[in-house]
Design a protein around this motif. Structure first.
Motif, mmCIF file in Angstrom:
data_model
loop_
_atom_site.group_PDB
_atom_site.id
_atom_site.type_symbol
_atom_site.label_atom_id
_atom_site.label_comp_id
_atom_site.label_asym_id
_atom_site.label_seq_id
_atom_site.Cartn_x
_atom_site.Cartn_y
_atom_site.Cartn_z
ATOM 1 N N SER A 37 13.691 3.636 -16.306
ATOM 2 C CA SER A 37 14.370 2.425 -15.830
ATOM 3 C C SER A 37 15.409 2.727 -14.755
ATOM 4 N N LEU A 38 15.783 3.983 -14.609
ATOM 5 C CA LEU A 38 16.774 4.369 -13.603
ATOM 6 C C LEU A 38 16.146 4.687 -12.247
ATOM 7 N N ARG A 39 14.820 4.742 -12.193
ATOM 8 C CA ARG A 39 14.137 5.022 -10.922
ATOM 9 C C ARG A 39 14.516 3.956 -9.895
ATOM 10 N N GLY A 40 14.675 4.400 -8.668
ATOM 11 C CA GLY A 40 15.062 3.484 -7.599
ATOM 12 C C GLY A 40 16.571 3.431 -7.396
ATOM 13 N N GLN A 41 17.324 4.086 -8.259
ATOM 14 C CA GLN A 41 18.784 4.149 -8.132
ATOM 15 C C GLN A 41 19.215 5.612 -8.096
ATOM 16 N N TRP A 42 20.285 5.885 -7.387
ATOM 17 C CA TRP A 42 20.939 7.178 -7.487
ATOM 18 C C TRP A 42 21.648 7.202 -8.831
ATOM 19 N N LEU A 43 21.654 8.346 -9.475
ATOM 20 C CA LEU A 43 22.325 8.478 -10.759
ATOM 21 C C LEU A 43 23.378 9.567 -10.660
ATOM 22 N N PHE A 44 24.585 9.215 -11.061
ATOM 23 C CA PHE A 44 25.714 10.138 -11.088
ATOM 24 C C PHE A 44 26.184 10.244 -12.537
ATOM 25 N N ILE A 45 26.006 11.410 -13.138
ATOM 26 C CA ILE A 45 26.451 11.638 -14.512
ATOM 27 C C ILE A 45 27.759 12.414 -14.437
#
Length: 148
Positions: A37-45
Motif C-alpha cells: 500500500s506504500l508503493r507510489g510514495q517515498w517512505l521515510f522511517i
C-alpha cells in the motif's frame, strides 16, 4: 503423464504462492498497513528517542513534512521500543503527527537498524531501499532526497 504434469503444476503453484505473503506494518493506534500500500510514495522511517535532543528537535519538521507531502510518508520508530501507553504520552508530549510503528521493521524490510540517532531510512516510490540519513532532517532535506 497428464496426472504427473498436474501434480508438478500444483506443487509449483503452491511454492510460488507461499512466497507471496504480504508484509504488514503495525501502527500505533491505527490500522495496520501493508508494504504494498506504500508503493507510489517515498517512505521515510525515522528512528527517535525521548533522550535524544536532536531527535526531539526534528519531530515538528517531520510532522509538517508528512502532513504537507502527498507523495511521501513518514513513519516513526521509537528506538527504545517503549510500551504503547508510554508511546501515547510521548506522542502527545512531543506533538508527533506522523504515524508510529509498534515494532522496528528493519529485519522484515532487510536493512540495518541504525546505531546512531537520529536516523531516517529512505525507500523510493518502488519500495527500494535508498539510504539511511543520519542527523536531524528537515522538510527541505527530505525533499532534496526525493529530487536526487
Amino acid at each position: 503423464m497428464v496426472k504427473l504434469w498436474l501434480r508438478i503444476c500444483t506443487v509449483l503453484l503452491a511454492v510460488l504462492l507461499s512466497g507471496c505473503t504480504e508484509r504488514h506494518l503495525s501502527l500505533h493506534r491505527e490500522p495496520d498497513i501493508t508494504w504494498e500500500s506504500l508503493r507510489g510514495q517515498w517512505l521515510f522511517i525515522n528512528y527517535w528517542a525521548e533522550w535524544c535532543k536532536p531527535c526531539i528537535e526534528e519531530l515538528p519538521a517531520l510532522s509538517a513534512f508528512d502532513r504537507q507531502q502527498a507523495s511521501a510518508r513518514v513513519l516513526g520508530v521509537n528506538y527504545d521500543a517503549v510500551p504503547a501507553a508510554q508511546l501515547d504520552k510521548l506522542k502527545q508530549q512531543f506533538a508527533i503527527e506522523f504515524s508510529l510503528l509498534l515494532h522496528d521493521p528493519a529485519a522484515e524490510l532487510a536493512y540495518n537498524r541504525p546505531t546512531v540517532l537520529p536516523a531516517t531510512v529512505v525507500f523510493d516510490v518502488e519500495g527500494r531501499y535508498i539510504d539511511t540519513l543520519y542527523g536531524p532532517q528537515t522538510g527541505k532535506s527530505l525533499q532534496q532526497v526525493m529530487l536526487d
